[in-house]
Each structure stands twice: as structure tokens, then as C-alpha cells.
Write a protein that holds these residues in place. Structure first.
Motif, short mmCIF file in Angstrom:
data_model
loop_
_atom_site.label_atom_id
_atom_site.label_comp_id
_atom_site.label_asym_id
_atom_site.label_seq_id
_atom_site.Cartn_x
_atom_site.Cartn_y
_atom_site.Cartn_z
N GLY A 187 1.01 4.12 -2.96
CA GLY A 187 0.93 5.55 -2.66
C GLY A 187 2.12 6.32 -3.22
N SER B 239 0.83 -1.21 0.00
CA SER B 239 0.00 0.00 0.00
C SER B 239 0.86 1.26 0.00
N GLY C 119 7.84 6.37 -0.58
CA GLY C 119 6.87 5.41 -1.10
C GLY C 119 7.52 4.19 -1.73
#
Length: 139
Positions: A98, A94, A124
């Protein structure tokens, strides 16, 4: 339990592959594809679009690679000792998504955001890679 996905019965004696394994392998495929795409185009983007010099762009790309592989140490510890590898893959996947989204937004025409690009790259993608890579290699 996960519903099994059929594999070739002739070669595996009728064994089934669990759905979670298939999903993890798809995550790894997407992660590697995205990582090497970013790595391959990052130096060009940094120098041509964001105005960094060639040596600065090379240094940032090298730091990105180093951060990605050093991130495997805490990612492995979290997966082995604390959260379990599947949960760590979901969490860091996740984070990776992002970061990729931030990278994509920062490269749009008219959005010249060095900060967003570097945050997406390091916070990220590099962090996400560090959590995914050590936990997928067990398959």
C-alpha cells in the motif's frame, strides 16, 4: 501443509522446500529491492521534484532509514509473541505494498502530492519494512 517445492536432490538428499518458505523468500527479495530503490532515489526526488533543500532531503531520508530500522522492534515483538511471524509478514507486507502504491501515485506527472509521498514513505514502506525484516531473518 504447503505443497513442497523440489530442490536439488543431489545436494539435499531429496529434501523439499515448503512453498511458504519460497514465498517468504520472494517477499524478502522484493522488499529489499523496493527499499533500496526508494532509499537511493529519495533524496533526489525530494530535492528536485518536491522542492526540499538538500539538507532537508538528507534529513528526511535519514529519518526514513531510522524509522525503517526502529520499526523492527514492534515487528519482532508482534511476530514472536502475539501473531506469529507468517501472519505478521502478510500483514506488514500488505502495508508495504500500500505504501509503495502511494509512492508510485505521488510521483506521477501532474500529481505533486508531498503528503501522499511522505505518507507512503513513512506509514507504508518504513512500517512495512519494520514488520517484514525481523521475521524473515529466521530463515
Amino acid at each position: 501443509p504447503d505443497p513442497p517445492v523440489p530442490c536439488d536432490p543431489a545436494s539435499s538428499g531429496g529434501a523439499m522446500i515448503p512453498l511458504r518458505v519460497v514465498l517468504i523468500l520472494v517477499v524478502e527479495l522484493c522488499e529489499r529491492f523496493c527499499f533500496y530503490t526508494i532509499q537511493g532515489s529519495q533524496k533526489f526526488f525530494l530535492s528536485q521534484k518536491l522542492g526540499y533543500g538538500s539538507s532537508q532531503a538528507s534529513a528526511i531520508t535519514t529519518i526514513f532509514n531510522t524509522a525503517s530500522y526502529l520499526g523492527c522492534l514492534p515487528g519482532g515483538v508482534l511476530g514472536d509473541r502475539f501473531l506469529g511471524r507468517f501472519l505478521v509478514i502478510v500483514i506488514f507486507g500488505s502495508i508495504y505494498v500500500g505504501g509503495s502504491f502511494c509512492l508510485a501515485i505521488s510521483t506521477l506527472p501532474g500529481v505533486d502530492s508531498k503528503g501522499l509521498f511522505l505518507a507512503g514513505t513513512f506509514a507504508g514502506v518504513a512500517l512495512g519494512t519494520g514488520g517484514i525484516k525481523p521475521n524473515v531473518c529466521n530463515f
